[in-house]
Write an enzyme that holds these catalytic residues in place. Structure first.
Site, mmCIF file in Angstrom:
data_model
loop_
_atom_site.group_PDB
_atom_site.id
_atom_site.type_symbol
_atom_site.label_atom_id
_atom_site.label_comp_id
_atom_site.label_asym_id
_atom_site.label_seq_id
_atom_site.Cartn_x
_atom_site.Cartn_y
_atom_site.Cartn_z
ATOM 1 N N ARG A 111 0.809 -1.222 0.000
ATOM 2 C CA ARG A 111 0.000 0.000 0.000
ATOM 3 C C ARG A 111 0.844 1.275 0.000
ATOM 4 N NH1 ARG A 111 -2.920 -3.487 3.501
ATOM 5 N NH2 ARG A 111 -4.894 -4.144 2.558
ATOM 6 N N LYS A 133 2.384 11.448 -10.844
ATOM 7 C CA LYS A 133 1.388 10.672 -11.588
ATOM 8 C C LYS A 133 2.026 9.380 -12.076
ATOM 9 C CE LYS A 133 -1.403 12.724 -14.531
ATOM 10 N NZ LYS A 133 -1.912 13.644 -15.584
ATOM 11 N N GLU A 175 7.151 17.231 -25.654
ATOM 12 C CA GLU A 175 6.586 17.534 -24.338
ATOM 13 C C GLU A 175 7.054 18.902 -23.857
ATOM 14 O OE1 GLU A 175 3.914 16.840 -21.740
ATOM 15 O OE2 GLU A 175 4.510 14.953 -22.661
ATOM 16 N N LYS A 203 6.171 23.031 -13.900
ATOM 17 C CA LYS A 203 5.348 21.890 -13.494
ATOM 18 C C LYS A 203 5.199 21.844 -11.977
ATOM 19 C CE LYS A 203 4.349 17.064 -14.071
ATOM 20 N NZ LYS A 203 4.540 15.825 -14.862
ATOM 21 N N GLU A 213 -5.003 16.670 -9.677
ATOM 22 C CA GLU A 213 -5.611 17.028 -10.953
ATOM 23 C C GLU A 213 -7.109 17.268 -10.818
ATOM 24 O OE1 GLU A 213 -3.914 15.789 -15.139
ATOM 25 O OE2 GLU A 213 -5.420 14.319 -14.501
ATOM 26 N N ARG A 217 -4.180 21.441 -12.566
ATOM 27 C CA ARG A 217 -3.110 20.572 -13.043
ATOM 28 C C ARG A 217 -3.378 20.063 -14.461
ATOM 29 N NH1 ARG A 217 0.259 15.784 -9.945
ATOM 30 N NH2 ARG A 217 1.360 15.079 -11.792
ATOM 31 N N ASN A 221 -1.756 19.024 -19.368
ATOM 32 C CA ASN A 221 -2.160 18.127 -20.452
ATOM 33 C C ASN A 221 -2.462 18.883 -21.740
ATOM 34 O OD1 ASN A 221 -1.982 15.554 -19.252
ATOM 35 N ND2 ASN A 221 -3.853 15.949 -18.101
ATOM 36 N N HIS A 224 -2.659 17.078 -25.008
ATOM 37 C CA HIS A 224 -2.655 15.645 -24.722
ATOM 38 C C HIS A 224 -3.968 14.933 -25.047
ATOM 39 C CE1 HIS A 224 1.075 16.624 -22.798
ATOM 40 N NE2 HIS A 224 1.229 15.435 -22.278
ATOM 41 N N HIS A 228 -3.219 11.448 -26.789
ATOM 42 C CA HIS A 228 -3.469 10.110 -26.279
ATOM 43 C C HIS A 228 -4.327 9.305 -27.257
ATOM 44 C CE1 HIS A 228 -2.690 11.457 -21.849
ATOM 45 N NE2 HIS A 228 -1.574 11.202 -22.508
ATOM 46 N N HIS A 240 4.780 9.131 -27.695
ATOM 47 C CA HIS A 240 4.042 10.113 -26.904
ATOM 48 C C HIS A 240 4.411 11.546 -27.260
ATOM 49 C CE1 HIS A 240 1.874 11.875 -23.577
ATOM 50 N NE2 HIS A 240 2.979 12.476 -23.177
#
Length: 337
Positions: A111, A133, A175, A203, A213, A217, A221, A224, A228, A240
């Site tokens: 965990r 992330k 990116e 960032k 997010e 945040r 993206n 993106h 994606h 990517h």
């Protein structure tokens, strides 16, 4: 990285790997290094930097096809065999795919145990390795299963960039290009090291205000949502960063379609992406509007209909509930360009 209740160092520079021991939790007795074939030995054979720890190295597959729950299970079983516990640490040594997988494995094992990232790609340094992330893909979409799990530290040794194949370097530039539109900074006036550090600062400031997010945040993206979709539609033949570069141009075209920006601002996007970074600005042939729209509906940001980060008079903003008609109109024009 100033996350509330969990700040950590991001060390950037040539030879930064020598400072690895400084970001390893003092409790660690065992270290599981997650890496993949092709990562230069000096960035994954790390025992010399942490002499007081037992180090085992686990290689995962290369490419998005290995970014799966099956890979996570294999790592978990390896962690069990080596006796990794909550006092120990996982190190993700590689590019963005490696740190995404290593971070999710660390977040899930017992965990949650500490993770440190040794980023070896430009894309990882300016994006994937920082911010917490983590995740893996499903056939239905990219990064749909994962966790927010902040690292204990990140090493960005710029010596690793000299080992990158040209395509991997271009992916990082794709990116990096998005950061040109998130601030008014003249990033092109900076040397590469300074530019990387500034992207990390941008960032960090955004993530510190919205770790999970919930709103702001999602600005990170930018480009993106289509990116994606393009990755999935091309079975990841489009990498990517390449997809993000194309997605930035589409986001500008959609902003134009919605009356948020003008032709001059679209031209500025093209000048940065194609002119300054020499990246492709058009999608591959043979893609269908219906397929791409369906994939964009699956995007993680799509909580109330189609959601995009879009440029506008006040800069890039998160726009929810975007009507499908302008999305299709801009996409049809874009695919035909």
């Amino acid at each position: 990285m100033p996350i509330q209740g969990h700040s950590y160092d991001v060390i950037v520079g040539s030879g930064a790997l020598a400072e690895l021991a400084d970001v390893i939790p003092s409790s660690a007795e065992r270290i599981a290094v997650v890496t993949q074939p092709g990562i230069p030995a000096q960035f994954n054979e790390l025992a010399a930097y942490v002499p007081d720890c037992a180090v085992e190295v686990f290689e995962i597959g290369v490419g998005e096809g290995a970014k799966t729950l099956a890979t996570i299970e294999q790592l978990m079983r390896s962690f069990a065999r080596m006796g990794l516990n909550r006092n120990d640490v996982v190190i993700g040594a590689g590019g963005g795919m490696v740190t995404d997988v290593a971070g999710f494995a660390a977040a899930s094992w017992h965990r949650g145990i500490p993770v440190v990232h040794v980023s070896t790609s430009l894309l990882g340094m300016v994006d994937a390795a920082i911010g917490g992330k983590t995740g893996v893909n499903l056939p239905e979409g990219k990064n749909l299963v994962g966790a927010f799990w902040q690292p204990s530290g990140v090493i960005c040794d710029l010596d690793a960039l000299a080992t990158l194949p040209p395509r991997e370097m271009r992916c990082g530039l794709g990116e990096m290009a998005k950061y040109h539109f998130l601030t008014g900074d003249d990033l092109l006036a900076m040397e590469l090291e300074e530019r990387i550090a500034r992207c990390i600062e941008i960032k960090a400031e955004v993530v510190a205000s919205d770790e999970r997010e919930g709103g702001r945040r999602a600005l990170l993206n930018y480009g993106h949502t289509l990116a994606h979709a393009l990755e999935i539609a091309t079975d990841h033949r489009l990498a990517h960063g390449e997809a993000v570069a194309i997605g930035l141009i589409y986001a500008a075209e959609l902003g134009l379609e919605l009356g948020r920006i003008d032709e001059a601002r679209v031209a500025e996007h093209r000048a940065v992406v194609a002119g300054e970074y020499d990246l492709s600005t058009r999608p591959p042939d043979g893609l269908a509007v219906d397929d791409l729209v369906a994939l964009m509906h699956r995007d993680k940001k799509a909580l109330t209909g189609l959601t995009f980060a879009l440029d506008g008079p006040d800069g890039v903003e998160v726009v929810t509930g975007v009507d499908e008609a302008p999305v299709r109109a801009a996409l049809e024009r874009f695919l035909a360009s």
